[in-house]
Each structure stands twice: as C-alpha cells, then as structure tokens.
Enzyme design. Structure first.
Site, PDB file in Angstrom:
ATOM      1  N   TYR A  84      62.415 -85.641   9.336  1.00 10.97           N
ATOM      2  CA  TYR A  84      62.975 -84.507   8.528  1.00 10.97           C
ATOM      3  C   TYR A  84      62.038 -83.969   7.468  1.00 10.97           C
ATOM      4  O   TYR A  84      61.766 -82.676   7.689  1.00 10.97           O
ATOM      5  CB  TYR A  84      64.193 -84.945   7.825  1.00 10.97           C
ATOM      6  CG  TYR A  84      65.167 -83.770   6.924  1.00 10.97           C
ATOM      7  CD1 TYR A  84      65.805 -82.987   7.468  1.00 10.97           C
ATOM      8  CD2 TYR A  84      64.628 -83.922   5.568  1.00 10.97           C
ATOM      9  CE1 TYR A  84      66.447 -81.921   6.575  1.00 10.97           C
ATOM     10  CE2 TYR A  84      65.571 -83.081   4.583  1.00 10.97           C
ATOM     11  CZ  TYR A  84      66.279 -82.083   5.285  1.00 10.97           C
ATOM     12  OH  TYR A  84      66.859 -81.135   4.192  1.00 10.97           O
ATOM     13  N   LYS A 134      60.238 -80.203   7.471  1.00 12.65           N
ATOM     14  CA  LYS A 134      60.334 -79.247   6.114  1.00 12.65           C
ATOM     15  C   LYS A 134      58.650 -79.220   5.590  1.00 12.65           C
ATOM     16  O   LYS A 134      58.590 -78.062   5.284  1.00 12.65           O
ATOM     17  CB  LYS A 134      61.165 -79.956   5.126  1.00 12.65           C
ATOM     18  CG  LYS A 134      62.464 -80.152   5.412  1.00 12.65           C
ATOM     19  CD  LYS A 134      63.111 -78.791   5.522  1.00 12.65           C
ATOM     20  CE  LYS A 134      64.836 -78.738   5.687  1.00 12.65           C
ATOM     21  NZ  LYS A 134      65.194 -77.447   5.682  1.00 12.65           N
TER      22      LYS A 134
HETATM   23  N1  LIG Z   1      72.497 -80.968   1.376  1.00  7.71           N
HETATM   24  C1  LIG Z   1      71.219 -81.433   0.995  1.00  7.71           C
HETATM   25  O1  LIG Z   1      71.216 -82.642   0.303  1.00  7.71           O
HETATM   26  C2  LIG Z   1      69.932 -80.687   1.098  1.00  7.71           C
HETATM   27  C3  LIG Z   1      69.063 -81.338   0.392  1.00  7.71           C
HETATM   28  C4  LIG Z   1      67.768 -80.573   0.580  1.00  7.71           C
HETATM   29  C5  LIG Z   1      67.486 -79.347   1.443  1.00  7.71           C
HETATM   30  N2  LIG Z   1      68.670 -79.266   2.316  1.00  7.71           N
HETATM   31  C6  LIG Z   1      68.493 -78.151   3.299  1.00  7.71           C
HETATM   32  O2  LIG Z   1      69.234 -76.855   2.838  1.00  7.71           O
HETATM   33  C7  LIG Z   1      69.810 -76.219   3.997  1.00  7.71           C
HETATM   34  C8  LIG Z   1      71.123 -76.184   4.057  1.00  7.71           C
HETATM   35  O3  LIG Z   1      71.949 -77.583   3.880  1.00  7.71           O
HETATM   36  P1  LIG Z   1      73.337 -77.869   3.849  1.00  7.71           P
HETATM   37  O4  LIG Z   1      73.183 -78.835   2.876  1.00  7.71           O
HETATM   38  O5  LIG Z   1      74.051 -76.459   3.536  1.00  7.71           O
HETATM   39  O6  LIG Z   1      73.590 -78.215   5.336  1.00  7.71           O
HETATM   40  P2  LIG Z   1      74.744 -77.948   6.645  1.00  7.71           P
HETATM   41  O7  LIG Z   1      74.733 -78.845   7.605  1.00  7.71           O
HETATM   42  O8  LIG Z   1      76.185 -77.754   5.392  1.00  7.71           O
HETATM   43  O9  LIG Z   1      74.312 -76.422   6.836  1.00  7.71           O
HETATM   44  C9  LIG Z   1      73.437 -76.466   7.999  1.00  7.71           C
HETATM   45  C10 LIG Z   1      73.836 -75.194   8.694  1.00  7.71           C
HETATM   46  O10 LIG Z   1      73.130 -74.900   9.805  1.00  7.71           O
HETATM   47  C11 LIG Z   1      73.606 -74.872  11.049  1.00  7.71           C
HETATM   48  N3  LIG Z   1      72.800 -75.079  12.101  1.00  7.71           N
HETATM   49  C12 LIG Z   1      72.057 -76.184  12.364  1.00  7.71           C
HETATM   50  N4  LIG Z   1      71.331 -76.081  13.270  1.00  7.71           N
HETATM   51  C13 LIG Z   1      71.364 -74.642  13.612  1.00  7.71           C
HETATM   52  C14 LIG Z   1      70.714 -73.965  15.006  1.00  7.71           C
HETATM   53  N5  LIG Z   1      69.639 -74.681  15.547  1.00  7.71           N
HETATM   54  N6  LIG Z   1      71.022 -72.699  14.946  1.00  7.71           N
HETATM   55  C15 LIG Z   1      71.955 -72.282  14.089  1.00  7.71           C
HETATM   56  N7  LIG Z   1      72.598 -72.882  13.005  1.00  7.71           N
HETATM   57  C16 LIG Z   1      72.324 -74.225  12.932  1.00  7.71           C
HETATM   58  C17 LIG Z   1      74.799 -75.764  10.976  1.00  7.71           C
HETATM   59  O11 LIG Z   1      76.094 -75.588  11.864  1.00  7.71           O
HETATM   60  C18 LIG Z   1      75.355 -75.681   9.567  1.00  7.71           C
HETATM   61  O12 LIG Z   1      76.116 -74.787   9.187  1.00  7.71           O
HETATM   62  C19 LIG Z   1      68.998 -77.219   5.034  1.00  7.71           C
HETATM   63  O13 LIG Z   1      67.813 -76.458   5.570  1.00  7.71           O
HETATM   64  C20 LIG Z   1      68.784 -78.328   4.702  1.00  7.71           C
HETATM   65  O14 LIG Z   1      67.672 -79.176   5.281  1.00  7.71           O
HETATM   66  C21 LIG Z   1      69.751 -79.928   2.058  1.00  7.71           C
END
Ligand SMILES: NC(=O)c1ccc[n+]([C@@H]2O[C@H](COP(=O)([O-])OP(=O)(O)OC[C@H]3O[C@@H](n4cnc5c(N)ncnc54)[C@H](O)[C@@H]3O)[C@@H](O)[C@H]2O)c1
Length: 332
Positions: free
Chosen positions: A160, A164
């Site tokens: 992951y 990123k």
């Molecule tokens: N939650 C955390 O702790 C965290 C920390 C650092 C970075 N992030 C990043 O922030 C962003 C949002 O994270 P989040 O916590 O809201 O996660 P989340 O899983 O709630 O949201 C991600 C969304 O992307 C959609 N998705 C996944 N693969 C897809 C695809 N191939 N096509 C279309 N849609 C797709 C999922 O259905 C989901 O709604 C992500 O990029 C994640 O890597 C999150």
C-alpha cells in the site's frame, strides 16, 4: 500569472470529479464541496467499501448538482468520460492497507493502474488541478520525529505504501510532462463518522466501541505503547478543499494533528468518551504492522494551505461514539 497563482482553484461554481466519493473521507469531502457551492459534483465509486447512504444527505441538499456513478477507476472509458469538462479532480479511491497485503495483484490494478488512468485522463482533459490522497504509510517507521515531508520513503515495507509513493511519483511526472497541477496529501491516522463499522477490516476504535458497549474491557495486543497521530475526517476533507484553493502545485503535505497518542492512551480516551469506568485489557503482542510511532510535522500545510486541525481528540471521539450508536442502533 505565476505557476502557483494559476494553481489556486476555487471550488465554488466548479465542475468536480471525486473518485472514492462514497467512502469515509470522500463522502465527507462531497458534503463540503456541495456546501461550498460546487456547480457539479460527480462521484465515481465502485462501492466495494463506499455506501450510497454516505452521500444521501449531500444528495438531498445538492439535488441534480450531485451524481453517483457506480463504476471503477480501472474502466478507462468511464474515467475518460467523467474527467472531460471537469475543473477539479479529487482522487480518493483506493483499497485498505490490509486488503493490499492480502491481494497485492488487485491492489496493483486498483491503486497503481487505476490511479494512472485518473491522472492520465485528468491531464488529457485539461483538468485544472488534481488533489490526491496519499498516506503516512509512505514513511514506514520514520527515523525522525516530528516527521516532515522531506523524510525518505525507504522504510516503508507495505505494498500500500509503495503504491502511494508511486502515485506521488506519477503525479510529479505528469506535472513535469504535461503541466498537470496537483497536490498530494499524506493523511496520518484517520478517524471519524462513516468509518467502516461493519466490514471485515474494521478499525480498532470500532472493535473497542463494541466491546465497551457490551461491558467488556477494550483489548490491546502488546504493551499499547506504540503511538499514532490521529486526525479527524472533517479536518481531512477541509484540507482537500484548501489544497485545491491554495496557490500551490507539485507538492505533498502531511495532514495530521501533530499530537502523539499511544494505543493505551487512545483506549483511555475512548473509555472517557463513552463515560465508562472500565480499564483496558492487555493481550499477547501481535505483529500487525511494524510502525511503532507516528508523529507528524504539519507546519508546511499550515504555511502553504492555511490548514490546521480544528477537532481535538475528546470532541472527535465523542462525535464518533454518537455516530456509531446511531448507525448501529445502540440506544443506551
Ligand atoms: N482511512 C485512513 O486511515 C487513511 C489514511 C491515509 C490515507 N488514506 C487514503 O484516503 C483515501 C480515502 O480513504 P477512506 O478512509 O475514505 O477509505 P474508504 O475505503 O472509506 O474509501 C475509499 C473509496 O474508494 C472506493 N473504491 C475503492 N476501489 C475503487 C475502484 N477501483 N474504483 C472506484 N472506487 C473504488 C471504495 O468503494 C470507497 O468508497 C484513500 O486513498 C486512502 O488510501 C486513508
């Protein structure tokens, strides 16, 4: 006009694509974009984790200004169609770190190929700016604290985090090759309403809330001394909006609170937020991930984006508990 002045993009009156916009952070961002007067918000989400309910309230306020397209960032035709004519793209679609470890090929297709399509098509369509979600995972276990954006990425050993870091590299290269303006945001430990309360990969806070609600002590594996830097989902969404508006491009920013809290401290804070007098229970250590400390330097985001976290841990956890009780039908 200088390059950075050109990169300052309003959200009001703009046509915007949000990938992953039905997820935890994406849907919170959609709320803020709708309320800020975006002319059009299109959410592209395959709903592997996101939920229609997450954008239901925004949909009511926005009417036909908000559209959910159930589709995949790997579907080049859909991505091409949805980036065409957009002013801004917020790219949040991604799989969780745990799923990436279990299914690296799926993660490659989604986080790497899918992100490539979004960036390539945004450049092709002449999108004015991309704001992309990166992660503190790019640092792995950092060597310096507070960790600044200049810290190297070589301690990361997760797929992951590697994806990123590569995403950030792709954005830089498209800026250099095609002049695509972008900002990438490295979120630290995210929490808040719309966290996944049901899935297999539910976060530790959700598991603890379930236990505390049943009158069981929150379970900590190991000594609980590893630390995190938690940031509330509302503050993260606001950082996205500010990243679009700020006169900056071709840069990355830590998004965190610069407050270090141990796992044991987090359990105590959650017990307090649930008005419980239980104490945490300690179980045998389990190697979940090798990152034992997180503490961000957030001065660059304050300086360049005008962003600072506004929601403290006590307030944030109380809000999380209230949301979780409502969500799961807990009445007491
Ligand atoms: N939650 C955390 O702790 C965290 C920390 C650092 C970075 N992030 C990043 O922030 C962003 C949002 O994270 P989040 O916590 O809201 O996660 P989340 O899983 O709630 O949201 C991600 C969304 O992307 C959609 N998705 C996944 N693969 C897809 C695809 N191939 N096509 C279309 N849609 C797709 C999922 O259905 C989901 O709604 C992500 O990029 C994640 O890597 C999150």
């Amino acid at each position: 006009m200088t390059a950075s002045e050109k990169a300052a993009q309003p959200v009001s009156g703009q046509k915007i694509l949000v990938t992953g916009g039905a997820g935890t952070i994406g849907s919170t961002l959609v709320d803020q974009l709708v309320d800020a007067g975006a002319a059009e918000v299109v959410v592209l989400d395959n709903l592997v984790r996101g939920r229609r309910e997450n954008i239901a309230a925004a949909q009511e306020r926005a009417g036909d200004r908000l559209t959910l397209v159930e589709g995949d960032i790997n579907d080049l035709g859909v991505v091409r169609e949805l980036t065409a004519g957009k002013d801004l793209v917020f790219h949040l679609a991604a799989l969780r770190i745990t799923q990436c470890a279990e299914q690296p090929r799926t993660a490659l297709e989604s986080l790497v190929d899918g992100t490539f399509s979004v960036i390539e098509q945004a450049a092709e369509a002449g999108v004015k700016k991309v704001v992309a979600s990166s992660s503190a995972s790019v640092y792995g276990l950092a060597e310096e604290f507070p960790t600044t954006e200049r810290h190297h990425p070589y301690n990361n050993d997760t797929f992951y985090g590697a994806a990123k870091a590569f995403n950030e590299g792709m954005l830089r290269s498209f800026h250099a090759m095609k002049g695509l303006d972008y900002v990438a945001l490295r979120y630290f430990n995210v929490y808040g309403p719309r966290m996944d309360a049901y899935g297999v990969y539910t976060e530790v806070l959700i598991r603890w809330m379930e236990r505390i609600q049943r009158g069981e002590r929150p379970l900590i594996f190991g000594d609980g001394l590893q630390t995190m830097d938690f940031v509330h989902v509302h503050d993260i969404a606001r950082a996205n909006v500010l990243a679009a508006q700020a006169p900056v491009t071709d840069d990355v920013y830590n998004i965190a609170t610069a407050q270090e809290i141990s796992l044991a401290g987090l359990a105590d804070a959650l017990l307090k937020a649930m008005d419980s007098d239980l104490t945490p229970e300690f179980g045998p250590a389990r190697q979940v991930n090798g990152v034992t400390r997180r503490l961000a330097d957030i001065s660059a985001a304050a300086r360049d984006l005008g962003w600072k976290p506004t929601i403290g841990m006590d307030e944030g956890l109380r809000g999380l508990v209230a949301w979780w009780k409502q969500e799961t039908g807990v009445t007491a």
